[in-house]
Scaffold this motif. Sequence first.
Motif, short mmCIF file in Angstrom:
data_model
loop_
_atom_site.label_atom_id
_atom_site.label_comp_id
_atom_site.label_asym_id
_atom_site.label_seq_id
_atom_site.Cartn_x
_atom_site.Cartn_y
_atom_site.Cartn_z
N SER A 252 0.82 -1.22 0.00
CA SER A 252 0.00 0.00 0.00
C SER A 252 0.86 1.27 0.00
O SER A 252 0.32 2.37 -0.05
CB SER A 252 -0.92 0.00 1.22
N GLN A 253 2.18 1.11 0.08
CA GLN A 253 3.07 2.29 0.08
C GLN A 253 3.41 2.72 -1.35
O GLN A 253 3.19 1.98 -2.30
CB GLN A 253 4.37 1.97 0.83
N ARG A 254 4.02 3.92 -1.46
CA ARG A 254 4.51 4.36 -2.77
C ARG A 254 5.63 3.42 -3.22
O ARG A 254 6.33 2.85 -2.41
CB ARG A 254 5.08 5.77 -2.65
N LEU A 255 5.79 3.30 -4.52
CA LEU A 255 6.80 2.39 -5.06
C LEU A 255 8.19 2.76 -4.57
O LEU A 255 9.03 1.89 -4.28
CB LEU A 255 6.74 2.42 -6.60
N SER A 256 8.44 4.07 -4.41
CA SER A 256 9.77 4.53 -3.98
C SER A 256 10.09 4.06 -2.55
O SER A 256 11.24 3.78 -2.22
CB SER A 256 9.83 6.06 -4.05
N ALA A 257 9.04 3.97 -1.70
CA ALA A 257 9.29 3.60 -0.29
C ALA A 257 9.24 2.09 -0.06
O ALA A 257 9.67 1.61 0.99
CB ALA A 257 8.24 4.28 0.59
N GLN A 258 8.73 1.34 -1.07
CA GLN A 258 8.50 -0.09 -0.85
C GLN A 258 9.78 -0.86 -0.58
O GLN A 258 9.85 -1.68 0.34
CB GLN A 258 7.77 -0.71 -2.05
N LYS A 259 10.84 -0.59 -1.40
CA LYS A 259 12.06 -1.39 -1.26
C LYS A 259 12.73 -1.16 0.10
O LYS A 259 13.19 -2.09 0.74
CB LYS A 259 13.03 -1.05 -2.39
N ARG B 212 10.73 -2.93 2.77
CA ARG B 212 10.92 -4.38 2.72
C ARG B 212 12.25 -4.76 3.36
O ARG B 212 12.36 -5.76 4.06
CB ARG B 212 10.87 -4.84 1.27
N ARG B 213 13.27 -3.92 3.13
CA ARG B 213 14.59 -4.22 3.71
C ARG B 213 14.55 -4.07 5.23
O ARG B 213 15.11 -4.86 5.97
CB ARG B 213 15.62 -3.27 3.10
N ARG B 214 13.83 -3.02 5.71
CA ARG B 214 13.79 -2.78 7.16
C ARG B 214 12.97 -3.83 7.90
O ARG B 214 13.27 -4.16 9.04
CB ARG B 214 13.20 -1.39 7.43
N LEU B 215 11.92 -4.32 7.22
CA LEU B 215 11.03 -5.27 7.90
C LEU B 215 11.33 -6.72 7.52
O LEU B 215 10.55 -7.62 7.80
CB LEU B 215 9.56 -4.96 7.55
N ARG B 216 12.51 -6.93 6.86
CA ARG B 216 12.82 -8.27 6.36
C ARG B 216 12.88 -9.30 7.48
O ARG B 216 12.47 -10.44 7.32
CB ARG B 216 14.15 -8.25 5.61
N ARG B 217 13.36 -8.89 8.65
CA ARG B 217 13.52 -9.87 9.74
C ARG B 217 12.19 -10.42 10.23
O ARG B 217 12.13 -11.49 10.84
CB ARG B 217 14.29 -9.25 10.90
#
Length: 711
Positions: free
Chosen positions: A602-609, A612-617
């Motif tokens: 639901s986030q902007r495409l620019s913020a998605q990556k 995803r990296r921050r919440l990967r754990r």
Amino acid sequence: STPSDDDSSLPVYVSKIADMCKANRQSLEVSYTDLSTAAPAIALWLSDCPVAMLSLMHDVAKRVTLELFPEYSSVRAEIFVRIVDFPLVDAIRDIRQSHLHQLVRTTGVVTRRTGVFPQLKEVCFTCEKCQFVMGPFQQTSNEEVKPNACPNCQSKGPFALNVEGTVYRNYQKITLQESPGKVPAGRLPRTKEIILLHDLIDCARPGEEIDVTGVYEYSFDAGLHAKQGFPVFATLIEANSVTKKGDAFAAFSLSDEDRTEISTLSRDPRIAKRIIKSIAPSIYGHMNIKTGIALALFGGQEKHVKGGGKHRVRGDINMLLLGDPGMAKSQFLKYIEQTSERSVYTTGKGASAVGLTAAVHRDPVTREWTLEGGALVLADRGTCLIDEFDKMNDQDRVSIHEAMEQQSISISKAGIVTSLQARCSVIAAANPIGGRYDASKSFSENVELSDPILSRFDVLCVVRDIVDQESDSRLANFVVDSHAKNHPDNMLSGNVDEEETNNEVVDEDLIDQNLLCKYLAYAKQHCKPRLQSGDLDKLARVYAELRRESLATPGGIPIAVRHLESLIRMSEAHARMHLRTTVVDEDIDVAIKVLLEGFISSQRLSAQKQLRRRLRRFIARGTEDYRDLLMHVLKSLMRDQVRLEAAKAVSREGVSDSQMPTIRVDLSYFEDKAKEYGITDLLPFYQSESFKRSYELNDEAGVITRSPTAV
């Protein structure tokens, strides 16, 4: 011996009588097929003169029951034989005078239901002159019994009804209308009145589709007689047995073989993956939507809070599908309508606030104000499906706020103040503003839905139509194969068989749809998973982190306390898929993954990556089949390589397609990427069917190349 001894003395029916007595019921279901096998003559008589035969069968059933359970007469005074599986099914419009006084079976939708009235069954009269009690007289449904003279004093009356000696029975009338799908084109649906007696009352609600077996009778109607000027009779069906459409897969009708099959299935460690794969197998891909639907169908565990009055926490999971047109959203809803035990399908433009909640109107017969439940009330303990959710008026959409969280509908209209139950999960499909989802904008800019209603959805799926040559060609192949296989004349062409045998290798995980419906009904009835105290810490950590991220990146869905409850509900639903009584780590990981996927998409495409990296754990390894994960990594590496080669080709002008170099990915680079996800053993992946179908492994050169046979 009385004719009906044959069907009741079968061992099957002895166990059926035992089950009936265990549940304190007074209806014994007898299959017409069993009866015609055991005693063909009786089956024939039953079809032609049902009234006399059924009263005999009721008596015999009572006698056999009392032989097995002598004290049962103190529980139930009468036992009724209910005939099921009658082979001849007539449409309501095909019932004629030749059917009069015979056993008929018909199907339809209940449109109206009266209250329950006491009807005279046995009547006694007192002679007011000499106080002599006459009777009991058997009262028939057509005419009233009246004594002519007192046998004691020979007077002509007057006679008073003796209240102590009179026996009543329950009586209810329902109106059955032809199912909308079975009405011939351009005709109006016909209706027929059905009479329910004894324990059949209240067995069906308005809006439900039922199958009725009963005796086709006529009743003299004075109004019709006066209107037509010559004798015309009103006809009705006196019901003998009523079965609901959804009862075939209901938990109480499961056989022992079904239960054995269900428990065997639940021991499969990959059962959740198999269930998700078996949801709408005719639709390709969309595993995130299928996961959400599976969780919504199984549902969490509802809770009643102690000490807090009547506070109740809902267990049903609400889901919103939002995305581009042509992504099979409505098809998913139609699939759920067929699979769910009780479901109501409606569209945004075709549903008003009153149609969704409840309406108050005058009954045409009694002229009293009556309450009629809308879609959410009819879907109680089931699923309410709303298509074109974005096209609804704002006032109408506000009316379902209460139904989605408190799961009740409060009414105060025309002097009726009450609250109706609406314990259903809402699955809605909507299109973004302008038709297509714009990934450069935030979620709130893409959709015209307010925060209060968005926070009530537990699962959010954003479906985007992304151009990808490989997945597009796979999808095209799947659709073409599906059309070829499902053509009515496919039996005549022999070339489809080879394709079918190829596909069977891939679809070994699919569960039969009938078995899936039974598994679903069994899990909802018997499985009540609970959370362990050790898991609460993990949920609290995820919730705190998500709150922080939702404040840092505005524009996505706002995270509220409701989402913490959503995590618990989804964990319980995943545990229920495995028929577990306690929630384990794996269930919580799946719930976290589903919630995070919805939040990130639901986030902007620019913020998605970055997100995803921050919440990967938190997106656990075990939740996804690691082969799918590796295939995703390999596809993205191949895609990067294709772009690189295309860029090189542009710089080297004049290179034709035939001279394009083979697309290859370095093996060590791919293995390093896999290690980032905690996967070290790649041998099972290289040997898997999905890898061999599309790629080739060259150990000596240390590269993976795309298979020339892959499309």
